[in-house]
Motif scaffolding. Structure first.
Motif, PDB file in Angstrom:
ATOM      1  N   VAL A 155     -18.195  -2.083  -1.096  1.00 40.60           N
ATOM      2  CA  VAL A 155     -17.285  -1.409  -0.228  1.00 40.60           C
ATOM      3  C   VAL A 155     -18.175  -0.015   0.255  1.00 40.60           C
ATOM      4  N   PRO A 156     -18.945   0.604  -0.334  1.00 38.81           N
ATOM      5  CA  PRO A 156     -19.288   1.770   0.015  1.00 38.81           C
ATOM      6  C   PRO A 156     -19.733   1.894   1.460  1.00 38.81           C
ATOM      7  N   VAL A 157     -20.664   0.891   1.676  1.00 32.03           N
ATOM      8  CA  VAL A 157     -21.302   0.705   3.226  1.00 32.03           C
ATOM      9  C   VAL A 157     -20.074   0.909   4.177  1.00 32.03           C
ATOM     10  N   VAL A 158     -19.083  -0.129   3.987  1.00 33.65           N
ATOM     11  CA  VAL A 158     -17.986  -0.075   5.151  1.00 33.65           C
ATOM     12  C   VAL A 158     -17.140   1.208   4.966  1.00 33.65           C
ATOM     13  N   CYS A 159     -16.653   1.591   3.643  1.00 29.10           N
ATOM     14  CA  CYS A 159     -15.923   2.489   3.848  1.00 29.10           C
ATOM     15  C   CYS A 159     -16.530   4.113   4.297  1.00 29.10           C
ATOM     16  N   ILE A 160     -17.627   4.314   3.759  1.00 26.59           N
ATOM     17  CA  ILE A 160     -18.345   5.416   4.184  1.00 26.59           C
ATOM     18  C   ILE A 160     -18.655   5.708   5.729  1.00 26.59           C
ATOM     19  N   SER A 218       0.752  -1.226  -0.007  1.00 24.81           N
ATOM     20  CA  SER A 218       0.135   0.025  -0.084  1.00 24.81           C
ATOM     21  C   SER A 218       0.761   1.137   0.050  1.00 24.81           C
ATOM     22  N   PHE A 219       0.191   2.371  -0.413  1.00 22.05           N
ATOM     23  CA  PHE A 219       0.828   3.627  -0.278  1.00 22.05           C
ATOM     24  C   PHE A 219       0.862   4.017   1.283  1.00 22.05           C
ATOM     25  N   GLU A 220       1.701   5.142   1.546  1.00 20.49           N
ATOM     26  CA  GLU A 220       1.432   5.422   2.875  1.00 20.49           C
ATOM     27  C   GLU A 220       0.214   5.785   3.499  1.00 20.49           C
ATOM     28  N   ALA A 221      -0.007   5.538   4.747  1.00 23.31           N
ATOM     29  CA  ALA A 221      -1.523   5.296   5.277  1.00 23.31           C
ATOM     30  C   ALA A 221      -2.088   6.462   4.823  1.00 23.31           C
ATOM     31  N   TYR A 222      -1.998   7.707   5.013  1.00 23.34           N
ATOM     32  CA  TYR A 222      -2.778   8.975   5.026  1.00 23.34           C
ATOM     33  C   TYR A 222      -3.322   9.016   3.504  1.00 23.34           C
ATOM     34  N   LEU A 223      -2.148   8.657   2.492  1.00 26.93           N
ATOM     35  CA  LEU A 223      -2.269   8.760   1.105  1.00 26.93           C
ATOM     36  C   LEU A 223      -3.338   7.779   0.451  1.00 26.93           C
ATOM     37  N   GLN A 224      -3.083   6.434   0.986  1.00 30.82           N
ATOM     38  CA  GLN A 224      -3.828   5.375   0.812  1.00 30.82           C
ATOM     39  C   GLN A 224      -5.334   5.603   1.144  1.00 30.82           C
ATOM     40  N   ARG A 225      -5.607   6.110   2.296  1.00 27.53           N
ATOM     41  CA  ARG A 225      -6.925   6.232   2.953  1.00 27.53           C
ATOM     42  C   ARG A 225      -7.566   7.425   2.131  1.00 27.53           C
ATOM     43  N   SER A 226      -7.020   8.581   1.628  1.00 28.78           N
ATOM     44  CA  SER A 226      -7.474   9.503   0.808  1.00 28.78           C
ATOM     45  C   SER A 226      -7.746   9.081  -0.692  1.00 28.78           C
ATOM     46  N   LEU A 227      -6.965   8.031  -1.160  1.00 25.35           N
ATOM     47  CA  LEU A 227      -6.988   7.658  -2.418  1.00 25.35           C
ATOM     48  C   LEU A 227      -8.636   6.814  -2.416  1.00 25.35           C
ATOM     49  N   HIS A 228      -8.486   5.999  -1.292  1.00 20.27           N
ATOM     50  CA  HIS A 228      -9.738   4.883  -1.246  1.00 20.27           C
ATOM     51  C   HIS A 228     -10.933   5.795  -1.069  1.00 20.27           C
ATOM     52  N   LEU A 229     -10.998   6.829  -0.304  1.00 19.40           N
ATOM     53  CA  LEU A 229     -12.223   7.334   0.034  1.00 19.40           C
ATOM     54  C   LEU A 229     -12.590   8.166  -1.223  1.00 19.40           C
ATOM     55  N   SER A 230     -11.783   8.689  -1.874  1.00 23.70           N
ATOM     56  CA  SER A 230     -12.195   9.433  -3.045  1.00 23.70           C
ATOM     57  C   SER A 230     -12.575   8.442  -4.129  1.00 23.70           C
ATOM     58  N   MET A 231     -12.168   7.440  -4.438  1.00 21.23           N
ATOM     59  CA  MET A 231     -12.609   6.500  -5.058  1.00 21.23           C
ATOM     60  C   MET A 231     -13.844   5.817  -4.959  1.00 21.23           C
ATOM     61  N   VAL A 232     -14.369   5.894  -3.517  1.00 26.71           N
ATOM     62  CA  VAL A 232     -15.620   5.314  -3.368  1.00 26.71           C
ATOM     63  C   VAL A 232     -16.796   6.379  -3.207  1.00 26.71           C
ATOM     64  N   PHE A 233     -16.422   7.624  -2.948  1.00 25.69           N
ATOM     65  CA  PHE A 233     -17.362   8.791  -3.054  1.00 25.69           C
ATOM     66  C   PHE A 233     -18.261   8.821  -4.426  1.00 25.69           C
ATOM     67  N   PRO A 238      -9.999   3.544  11.552  1.00 19.97           N
ATOM     68  CA  PRO A 238     -11.195   2.891  10.743  1.00 19.97           C
ATOM     69  C   PRO A 238     -10.967   2.723   9.080  1.00 19.97           C
ATOM     70  N   LEU A 239     -10.896   4.018   8.599  1.00 15.96           N
ATOM     71  CA  LEU A 239     -10.846   4.009   7.110  1.00 15.96           C
ATOM     72  C   LEU A 239      -9.361   3.538   6.578  1.00 15.96           C
ATOM     73  N   GLY A 240      -8.438   3.412   7.186  1.00 19.24           N
ATOM     74  CA  GLY A 240      -7.340   2.559   6.822  1.00 19.24           C
ATOM     75  C   GLY A 240      -7.769   1.009   6.644  1.00 19.24           C
ATOM     76  N   VAL A 241      -8.477   0.447   7.829  1.00 21.69           N
ATOM     77  CA  VAL A 241      -8.652  -0.748   7.766  1.00 21.69           C
ATOM     78  C   VAL A 241      -9.617  -0.955   6.475  1.00 21.69           C
ATOM     79  N   SER A 242     -10.663  -0.183   6.079  1.00 15.67           N
ATOM     80  CA  SER A 242     -11.324  -0.264   4.819  1.00 15.67           C
ATOM     81  C   SER A 242     -10.635  -0.162   3.581  1.00 15.67           C
ATOM     82  N   THR A 282     -14.534  13.923  -5.212  1.00 17.19           N
ATOM     83  CA  THR A 282     -13.039  13.496  -5.375  1.00 17.19           C
ATOM     84  C   THR A 282     -12.166  14.789  -5.271  1.00 17.19           C
ATOM     85  N   LEU A 283     -12.596  16.071  -5.098  1.00 18.07           N
ATOM     86  CA  LEU A 283     -11.620  17.197  -5.167  1.00 18.07           C
ATOM     87  C   LEU A 283     -10.797  17.234  -3.804  1.00 18.07           C
TER      88      LEU A 283
END
Length: 620
Positions: free
Chosen positions: A398-403, A31-46, A173-177, A77-78
């Motif tokens: 994934v949206p249910v868990v991620c959000i 994975s990418f560094e934690a903060y970056l991985q999590r922001s990418l993940h949320l931006s993709m799920v939105f 929590p978002l990191g786990v998702s 995504t912005l």
């Protein structure tokens, strides 16, 4: 979830496939560094949240996606794109020292808005209200009266905590998702497409279907196997209950009892290793321990839970003279055994988890295994299209868990920043008057209430943030404290008045929801007792050495039989009410932490059962 039109469906399919492939890549190659991985993940799920979940529930059957949902999908995504483009400057800034720029304030505020709206659509209004309160509390908490008064924070400081650190939305929590949960959802998609999920049902039917109350036992076994993978009680009810509930009704089970069996069996899937849903991964992250430690700790309580349910189902069948199904209506046992190779993906997954490999790599190997075991089966053989379909089928969930995890992160960040958690700990200490058991009861009630309105993952995160510090200060083991909150967040699914799993099952069985929930409460009673027991006896969590673990298991088995006899009131023939109370008391003694008391409880259970059996034999 919205029923999109054909063109939108193709666009969404390709997009979700890309999201799934990205997460598969990071699970295998890192994975990418934690903060970056999590922001990418949320931006993709939105975008998935705003396209797949309409603004109004009434619009879910409409194939058209309104223009404003497309705007929300793109605009959401912005904030994440800004993080990616300015990642280095964000990571090197000094929290509470460097200024929060106007652009960061605007994007952070927008992120909160997007997350609240996505939470309302995907998870539900209750969590959105809770998150909105805790987000606002960071800003206006200092104006609250009395004990609710918080520390004063400026608006930029609030945005900084929520948006620019890994202690708000982008917390654990978002990191786990973004890592474990996503790849396990894809693993679940592969199990479904490869026929492994169907094999669980065939196995349960073949080896339990002919015994008394066979369809109910099919429900218990199949839900335990299926639920361990799905990790969602209501989804499990609809996944297995559509088949098992009609079978139970067909052999004579009352509709409310059939629905109760299915709801209890499906709820327990979240406490059954090896996967246990997103909450278990978050627990391991909170504790800072390998996921294998959580699996090992969960085994004994889960086996006791399902053992008790199976025994009650069996006693209920004998009590009502219900027979099983004929062998002609069930899969052939020999054929099922010949297909036992389909369990290899699960075996490989468990082996890798217990051997210390990362859960992400273990899931990736399980995915490969699911594809391999599909090849000998022409019906489920996975070619390129089925492989892509499996990735999409898993990623689509994934949206249910991620959000939920991102939203819960705001609560965790607020509790951390404002000191709200310390106030809650103080409140618990004040009400408990220094008595640990009363504190456990209070935390259990809080977890149940949270679980009634929120998904298990969100309820556990909030319950852990508020309740675990109080239990830790009272001297309870951290793993036991987390598992305690986790259990009560789960069993809220069968706890009246808001028993979501029981109500879902009652809709399939055409039974009264309240009657179903009360019966489910009786069948799942051990899940309400065991968490209190393992807080005082770590042997139930396999964490007290061989001797302590053995005595704990021995006592747990005694409690299993005692509570089943007490709840069903039947041993060969109905037993009187006073003897049911004796068995209830014996069950409590069996779970007592002192070995002498535990042995006395087991002896009382055995003696009472044998005396009644002898009395029945003499009378006959």
């Amino acid at each position: 979830m919205r029923a999109t039109g054909s063109l939108v469906k193709r666009i969404v399919y390709v997009y979700i496939l890309g999201v799934g492939l990205f997460h598969l890549y990071t699970s295998v190659f890192g994975s990418f560094e934690a903060y970056l991985q999590r922001s990418l993940h949320l931006s993709m799920v939105f975008p998935m949240a705003f396209i797949l979940y309409p603004m109004r529930a009434a619009d879910k059957d409409s194939p058209n996606v309104p223009w404003y949902d497309w705007i929300l999908a793109i605009a959401s995504t912005l904030p994440g794109i800004y993080i990616v483009l300015n990642y280095e400057s964000i990571t090197f800034r000094m929290v509470q020292v460097d200024d929060v720029t106007m652009a960061q304030q605007v994007l952070g505020t927008a992120l909160i808005f997007f997350l609240l709206e996505a939470t309302r659509r995907v998870v539900g209004m209750p969590l959105a209200i809770i998150v909105a309160f805790f987000a606002g509390y960071m800003w206006f908490g200092n104006w609250m009266p009395g004990v609710m008064q918080g520390l004063p924070f400026t608006f930029p400081e609030v945005i900084e905590q929520i948006y620019l650190t890994d202690e708000g939305i982008f917390s654990i929590p978002l990191g786990v998702s973004a890592t474990f949960v996503m790849v396990f959802l894809i693993f679940g998609g592969f199990l479904e497409k490869s026929g492994v999920g169907q094999y669980f049902m065939d196995f349960a039917q073949a080896f339990t279907g002919t015994s008394p109350g066979g369809p109910a036992k099919i429900s218990v076994v199949s839900s335990a196997l299926f639920g361990s993978i799905s990790g969602a009680a209501v989804a499990n009810v609809y996944g297995t209950g559509t088949f098992t509930i009609p079978l139970m009704k067909r052999i004579g089970y009352p509709p409310f009892f059939a629905a109760a069996v299915e709801s209890v069996a499906s709820t327990g899937g979240q406490i059954m290793p090896p996967i246990m849903g997103a909450g278990a991964f978050i627990m391991a992250s909170f504790l800072g321990v390998p996921f294998s430690d959580v699996i090992i700790a969960a085994v004994v309580p889960a086996v006791l839970y399902y053992g008790a349910v199976l025994l009650m189902v069996h006693l209920g069948a004998l009590k009502n003279n219900l027979q099983g199904l004929s062998e002609e209506d069930l899969p052939d046992k020999r054929k099922v055994l010949l297909q036992s190779y389909k369990l290899l993906p699960i075996v490989a997954l468990v082996y890798m988890l217990l051997s210390g490999y990362s859960p992400m790599l273990a899931a990736a190997v399980g995915i490969l295994g699911a594809w391999l075991v599909s090849l000998p089966d022409p019906e489920h053989r996975m070619g390129p299209r089925k492989i892509l379909d499996a990735i999409v089928a898993g990623s689509r969930n994934v949206p249910v868990v991620c959000i939920a995890c991102a939203a819960a992160g705001i609560v965790v960040g607020s509790v951390s920043l404002t000191g709200f958690g310390f106030k809650f700990v103080g409140l618990v200490f004040s009400l408990a008057q220094g008595i640990p058991f009363i504190a456990l009861v209070l935390i259990a009630l809080v977890s149940l209430i949270l679980g009634m309105g929120l998904p298990t993952t969100s309820a556990y995160i909030l319950g852990a943030a508020l309740g675990v510090p109080a239990l830790a200060q009272l001297g309870f083991d951290p793993l036991a404290a987390h598992m305690f909150v986790f259990y009560f967040a789960i069993v809220s699914n069968i706890t009246p008045p808001v028993a979501l799993a029981a109500y879902a099952a009652s809709s399939l069985a055409q039974s009264k929801p309240t009657e179903t929930a009360i019966q489910a409460l009786k069948l799942g009673i051990l899940a309400f007792m065991v968490p209190f027991a393992f807080c005082y006896d770590l042997g139930l969590l396999s964490n007290a050495g061989w001797v302590g673990n053995s005595f704990a298991v021995f006592g747990g088995i005694g409690a299993l039989f005692a509570m089943a006899f007490a709840m069903l009131g039947f041993i060969k023939t109905p037993i009187p009410m006073w003897q049911r109370y004796v068995f209830g008391a014996a069950a409590i003694l069996c779970l007592w932490p002192l070995v002498a008391v535990k042995l006395a409880g087991v002896a009382l259970t055995a003696a009472a059962a044998m005396l009644w059996s002898r009395k029945v034999a003499t009378a006959a």
